[in-house]
Write a protein that holds these residues in place. Sequence first.
Motif, PDB file in Angstrom:
ATOM      1  N   GLN A  70       0.862  -1.163   0.000  1.00 47.03           N
ATOM      2  CA  GLN A  70       0.000   0.000   0.000  1.00 47.03           C
ATOM      3  C   GLN A  70       0.910   1.229   0.000  1.00 47.03           C
ATOM      4  O   GLN A  70       1.793   1.332   0.847  1.00 47.03           O
ATOM      5  CB  GLN A  70      -0.858  -0.029   1.261  1.00 47.03           C
ATOM      6  CG  GLN A  70      -2.208   0.554   1.043  1.00 47.03           C
ATOM      7  CD  GLN A  70      -3.113   0.358   2.239  1.00 47.03           C
ATOM      8  OE1 GLN A  70      -2.674  -0.073   3.315  1.00 47.03           O
ATOM      9  NE2 GLN A  70      -4.358   0.681   2.077  1.00 47.03           N
ATOM     10  N   THR A  71       0.720   2.115  -0.953  1.00 43.94           N
ATOM     11  CA  THR A  71       1.543   3.322  -0.958  1.00 43.94           C
ATOM     12  C   THR A  71       1.067   4.249   0.168  1.00 43.94           C
ATOM     13  O   THR A  71      -0.034   4.086   0.699  1.00 43.94           O
ATOM     14  CB  THR A  71       1.418   4.076  -2.291  1.00 43.94           C
ATOM     15  OG1 THR A  71       0.055   4.433  -2.462  1.00 43.94           O
ATOM     16  CG2 THR A  71       1.897   3.207  -3.439  1.00 43.94           C
ATOM     17  N   ALA A 281       6.106   9.801   0.044  1.00 44.13           N
ATOM     18  CA  ALA A 281       5.595   9.559  -1.309  1.00 44.13           C
ATOM     19  C   ALA A 281       6.561  10.137  -2.349  1.00 44.13           C
ATOM     20  O   ALA A 281       6.168  10.462  -3.466  1.00 44.13           O
ATOM     21  CB  ALA A 281       4.197  10.155  -1.463  1.00 44.13           C
ATOM     22  N   GLY A 282       7.826  10.259  -1.972  1.00 49.57           N
ATOM     23  CA  GLY A 282       8.809  10.781  -2.924  1.00 49.57           C
ATOM     24  C   GLY A 282       8.833  12.297  -2.956  1.00 49.57           C
ATOM     25  O   GLY A 282       8.076  12.969  -2.246  1.00 49.57           O
ATOM     26  N   HIS A 283       9.734  12.859  -3.785  1.00 48.99           N
ATOM     27  CA  HIS A 283       9.935  14.311  -3.766  1.00 48.99           C
ATOM     28  C   HIS A 283       8.729  15.081  -4.286  1.00 48.99           C
ATOM     29  O   HIS A 283       8.615  16.282  -4.069  1.00 48.99           O
ATOM     30  CB  HIS A 283      11.193  14.687  -4.554  1.00 48.99           C
ATOM     31  CG  HIS A 283      11.121  14.334  -6.006  1.00 48.99           C
ATOM     32  ND1 HIS A 283      11.341  13.056  -6.468  1.00 48.99           N
ATOM     33  CD2 HIS A 283      10.839  15.085  -7.092  1.00 48.99           C
ATOM     34  CE1 HIS A 283      11.191  13.044  -7.782  1.00 48.99           C
ATOM     35  NE2 HIS A 283      10.885  14.265  -8.182  1.00 48.99           N
ATOM     36  N   LEU A 328      -0.671  11.489  -3.808  1.00 53.73           N
ATOM     37  CA  LEU A 328      -1.567  10.819  -4.747  1.00 53.73           C
ATOM     38  C   LEU A 328      -1.885   9.424  -4.213  1.00 53.73           C
ATOM     39  O   LEU A 328      -1.041   8.775  -3.604  1.00 53.73           O
ATOM     40  CB  LEU A 328      -0.879  10.655  -6.106  1.00 53.73           C
ATOM     41  CG  LEU A 328      -0.525  11.949  -6.829  1.00 53.73           C
ATOM     42  CD1 LEU A 328       0.254  11.629  -8.097  1.00 53.73           C
ATOM     43  CD2 LEU A 328      -1.802  12.725  -7.150  1.00 53.73           C
ATOM     44  N   GLU A 329      -3.137   8.998  -4.447  1.00 51.96           N
ATOM     45  CA  GLU A 329      -3.459   7.603  -4.120  1.00 51.96           C
ATOM     46  C   GLU A 329      -3.041   6.797  -5.345  1.00 51.96           C
ATOM     47  O   GLU A 329      -3.847   6.343  -6.132  1.00 51.96           O
ATOM     48  CB  GLU A 329      -4.950   7.473  -3.805  1.00 51.96           C
ATOM     49  CG  GLU A 329      -5.294   8.216  -2.530  1.00 51.96           C
ATOM     50  CD  GLU A 329      -6.708   7.988  -2.034  1.00 51.96           C
ATOM     51  OE1 GLU A 329      -7.274   6.917  -2.309  1.00 51.96           O
ATOM     52  OE2 GLU A 329      -7.243   8.897  -1.379  1.00 51.96           O
ATOM     53  N   PHE A 381      12.163   6.838  -2.779  1.00 50.66           N
ATOM     54  CA  PHE A 381      10.835   6.429  -3.229  1.00 50.66           C
ATOM     55  C   PHE A 381      10.975   5.612  -4.520  1.00 50.66           C
ATOM     56  O   PHE A 381      11.637   6.054  -5.456  1.00 50.66           O
ATOM     57  CB  PHE A 381       9.968   7.671  -3.473  1.00 50.66           C
ATOM     58  CG  PHE A 381       8.552   7.355  -3.856  1.00 50.66           C
ATOM     59  CD1 PHE A 381       7.683   6.827  -2.915  1.00 50.66           C
ATOM     60  CD2 PHE A 381       8.096   7.565  -5.148  1.00 50.66           C
ATOM     61  CE1 PHE A 381       6.373   6.521  -3.262  1.00 50.66           C
ATOM     62  CE2 PHE A 381       6.782   7.273  -5.496  1.00 50.66           C
ATOM     63  CZ  PHE A 381       5.921   6.752  -4.549  1.00 50.66           C
ATOM     64  N   PRO A 382      10.366   4.435  -4.565  1.00 55.78           N
ATOM     65  CA  PRO A 382      10.548   3.585  -5.752  1.00 55.78           C
ATOM     66  C   PRO A 382       9.655   4.015  -6.912  1.00 55.78           C
ATOM     67  O   PRO A 382       8.669   3.344  -7.229  1.00 55.78           O
ATOM     68  CB  PRO A 382      10.180   2.192  -5.231  1.00 55.78           C
ATOM     69  CG  PRO A 382       9.223   2.438  -4.109  1.00 55.78           C
ATOM     70  CD  PRO A 382       9.571   3.774  -3.518  1.00 55.78           C
TER      71      PRO A 382
END
Length: 395
Positions: A70-71, A281-283, A328-329, A381-382
């Motif tokens: 799950q992100t 969730a990354g940059h 973002l979902e 973040f991948p």
Amino acid sequence: MIRSIIFTAGLLASPLIFAQDNDFSQCKARISERVAAENLPQWIVQDVVANLDIQPRVIELDRNQPEFTQTFGDYLGKRVTTFRVMQGRLLLSQYSELLKKLTDQYGVPGRYLVAFWGLETNFGSYLGNMSTLNSLATLACDQRRSDFFTSELIHAFHILIDNEIDPEDMRGSWAGAVGHTQFMPSSYRRYAVDGDGDGKIDLWNSVPDALTSAANFLQSLGWHAQERWGREVRLADNFPYEQAGLRNRKSLREWQNLGVTQISGRPLPLEDMQAAVMVPAGHEGPAFLVYDNFDVIMRWNRSESYALSVGYLADRIGGAGTLENMPLEDAQIRIADIQLMQEQLNARGFDSGEPDGVMGSQTRAALREYQRSEGLIPDGFPDSGTLSSLGIDGY
Ligand code: CA
């Protein structure tokens, strides 16, 4: 269709259950020995251990590996809902007297207690309906974490005796957590408190008991009374992302010098506190500055997403608005691909630990190092570009 499923399940299940039944009897004998060694009354063996039932469903749930991770966006979206915020605000006001007393006594503001309550059981609307004793016995008799669950089962017997609870009423999650704030039996015995003063500790039916226990637990885990959990922040365009991650703590002044401001753009309040920057969730997603209380929340549950959700839900319940930069979902990633990514990182000398398919702190740190070495934005973040550079495509 239904008939054929039952038939197939029966065929597959019977030899397995039969083997488990024999083992389970032997295991119950071992449990009885432990009960005797603990000097628990004999009726626990005769009336309680004798009636324990193995629950194949518990083993199934314990073995069940979801296919996708799950992100953070997805996690947060499902847990910090408008309903929970509104319900939390109502309860904060409904229990204001109790919560104020708990804040004075334990140092934990009411909005956090209500946030834990909301995340654990949706404010008591879902306490779990599995027999706690059967669940714990099943896991105690399974090889995977037998010692841990045997000890939890013994704690559960003590709770039963000390609080005069009917074994039938002892219900909760399949993994043995119980009550409004989902305490494991060991935590119940160590930290639970009789909040309403009726002489019993009942985390199932007494909200004051449950909230007082949560406050006591958090204080014992090291809660800092005058501090927040953290806050959403803004990062400068040239922020050095390799500095992000829970393990890298700096003073607020150092973060300010690296281009971190409040989300409004105003300078950080320069308290004497250590903090870490997180970009779950990354940059492109939200950035957070987290303080010591964030670690306290992670001692309750070792998931970064959980701890961020508790902090954010507490803020919202306390009246704050939504995140400035909502994550973002977004698309989920296969756990098998996270595992592959961990193997690839390890093979390249970036130690992500045992490949387990979980995006934990160590995996994020290894990923940041790798991204930096490749000239990618090292946010841990991948994203699809990073995965693709490791030979993992399709995102
Ligand atoms: Ca009570």
